[in-house]
Design a protein around this motif. Structure first.
Motif: not given
Ligand code: ARG
Length: 563
Positions: A124-131
């Motif tokens: 997800g986009i949240g995982h992209l941000r976290s990454t």
């Protein structure tokens, strides 16, 4: 020694305060007309203005400070331009890719958990941000000398696997799974929820299936393993595009063998109570809902596995810090977790939740359950396609266009993410993000490429390389001063990122440096008849190029030399 530290020592020698305290008090005025450092004199006496006057008389200025001036309750200090230029430009020239590197964290370990997508669900986009945020923190902390362990806490366990096992048995297809694993698993997962609306007994079946999985049923485990492997393969593709690596992929499932001892530890410390058949840690005293250890059917949950993971990390890595880069929506989860750890006797402040807001795309918010998902791959592809278009317009003759389009497109997304304070939501705009002007990644990359091009031109037309042996007295313009101060401040900004876990300080610094450099470039001809001035300015251009490159790399971005 850093300017700030040396100045702090000089002030310390003239006061009763320690150099560390003074360094912490020293401010950098937002308006450069007010000087390069400001020392607030409130702690020097009842009348801070008078104290500032007295300090001004007493303090021995270091060579890189030209003058001090009292402004209200502050004593402000102004750099001497030639000294600032000599110290900074020589340092950048000598340290090259290591300019900004420090050994603050020598011998200290940090466990940094980031990305942590869920198996069988889209990245997800949240995982992209976290990454993206996690990767930047990884690089910055490493650059400051800490020993980092990057952990991808995969969501590879939990009741959703019960649902998936049931769904796969009913509607799964091996060929489709192998072709597009996440897509296929998402489809049957969405179907499960749709059908469960009519047939609620499916939910019971799923609970039963998860229970079997937790009890170690072989066939279930094999299927789970397959889902995990295939999903991970897909995630790794993104990590390659983003150029991110992890030291371990210990996901939630890894901690299963440790759950019993974790629960026992809680019981042993008298922290566990039974409530409606479930085993919990009551947190009412702290105004929080209880942390659940075991559900009434005996299965574990997200919390239990996080608790086990926390103890494991402390024991296994002996870190000075464990950092979780996870969205703000899980704030309560981490508050509960950290409180329970504290109650169990773990030193407070060892754990930090680095949270972040939403990243909104024009396409709308996403929800996995309903299936209206933005696939990350589409987002990345679109960014690269748009970058390709911009490059085609601006510089059709560019070599390695495809490579540069990738660096600019992916970089634009990273920068859009990293340039805003992470706790705020980011409204995403394709146009804004890919513009070569404004606070964007392409703008910084373009400034870097422009600096490279000036250096190439000097080499080609004047056969002039960059040398550190220049006459530093030629620096005397306000525009040069602004650039120099930003170059000198680069190492301090990295410390600020580490102290606040906020990469936007670095991104904003690169924007400021790019703007200052472009102003300098417009007002001050670099390639000119004045040999001394030209040599000095070439060294300055080279330093800007180097610092932008170092900064971009710490953000996880590439610095193309032409674009
Ligand atoms: N997999 C989780 C999710 O996507 C994030 C994991 C966060 N880390 C943790 N230790 N709980 O929501």
């Amino acid at each position: 020694m850093r300017f700030q530290e040396e100045l702090a020592e000089r002030i310390a020698a003239a006061t009763q305060l320690s150099a560390e305290k003074i360094a912490a008090f020293l401010e950098i005025p937002p308006d450069k007309k007010l000087g390069d450092f400001a020392f607030p004199c409130f702690s020097l006496g009842k009348n801070p203005h008078e104290a500032a006057e007295q300090l001004k008389e007493k303090v021995q200025l270091p060579p890189f400070i030209a003058k001090a001036a009292v402004i209200g309750p502050y004593l402000n200090f102004f750099f001497s331009l030639p000294h600032l230029a000599e110290a900074t430009l020589t340092e950048v020239y000598q340290q090259v890719d290591f300019y900004g590197k420090q050994d603050l964290g020598k011998g200290k370990k940090i466990v940094l958990e980031f990305s942590s997508p869920n198996i069988a669900k889209p990245f997800g986009i949240g995982h992209l941000r976290s990454t993206v945020i996690g990767n930047c923190l990884y690089k910055v902390f490493s650059f400051l000398g800490y020993a980092l362990i990057s952990v991808n806490h995969l969501g590879d366990w939990g009741t959703q696997f019960g649902k998936l096992l049931v769904a796969y048995k009913k509607w799964g297809n091996k060929a489709a799974l192998e072709r597009e694993p996440v897509q296929h698993l998402l489809e049957i997962y969405v179907r499960f929820h749709k059908e469960a609306e009519q047939h609620p007994e499916l939910e019971d079946e799923a609970r039963e299936a998860f229970k079997k999985l937790e009890e170690g049923d072989k066939a279930s485990l094999e299927l789970w393993e397959l889902f995990r492997e295939l999903s991970l393969e897909e995630f790794r593709r993104f990590y390659r595009i983003l150029d991110v690596e992890f030291d371990t992929y210990h996901g939630e499932a890894f901690y299963n063998p440790l759950l019993d001892e974790t629960v026992k530890k809680m019981q042993h410390k008298d922290l566990a109570t039974i409530s409606e058949g479930a085993l919990i840690v009551d947190l009412q005293k702290w105004n929080m809902p209880p942390l659940m250890l075991r559900k009434s059917d005996g299965t574990s949950i997200y919390h239990t596995r996080d608790l086990a993971a926390a103890f494991y990390r402390l024991r296994h890595y002996k870190p000075i810090k464990v950092i979780y880069v996870v969205g703000s929506e899980q704030k309560l989860h981490f508050q509960q977790l950290f409180k329970v750890l504290e109650l169990a006797g773990v030193k407070k402040d060892l754990f930090t939740h680095v949270d972040f807001g939403l990243f909104r795309f024009p396409e709308g918010k996403m929800s996995t359950r309903k299936g209206n998902v933005i696939f990350l791959e589409e987002v990345l592809d679109k960014a690269v396609a748009l970058a390709r278009k911009v490059i085609e317009e601006k510089n059709p003759a560019l070599q390695q266009k495809e490579e540069v389009a990738k660096q600019v497109g992916v970089g634009a997304i990273l920068f859009a993410d990293l340039s805003a304070d992470r706790v705020r939501d980011v409204e995403f705009s394709w146009e804004k993000m890919l513009s070569f002007e404004g606070e964007t990644g392409p703008y910084v990359q373009y400034t870097h490429a422009r600096a490279c091009s000036i250096l190439r031109k000097a080499q080609k037309e004047h056969n002039l390389g960059v040398s550190p042996l220049v006459n530093f007295a030629t620096f005397n313009l306000e525009e040069e001063r602004a650039v120099l101060a930003l170059l000198a401040g680069f190492p301090d900004v990295l410390q600020k990122v580490a102290e606040t876990y906020k990469p936007h300080h670095l991104a904003q610094h690169l924007i400021a440096l790019s703007q200052a450099f472009n102003e300098f470039y417009h007002k001050c001809p670099v390639i000119s008849e004045q040999m001394h001035t030209m040599k000095g300015r070439l060294l300055l251009v080279q330093s800007v190029r180097q610092v932008l490159k170092n900064g971009l790399q710490l953000l996880g971005m590439k610095a193309p030399e032409e674009m």
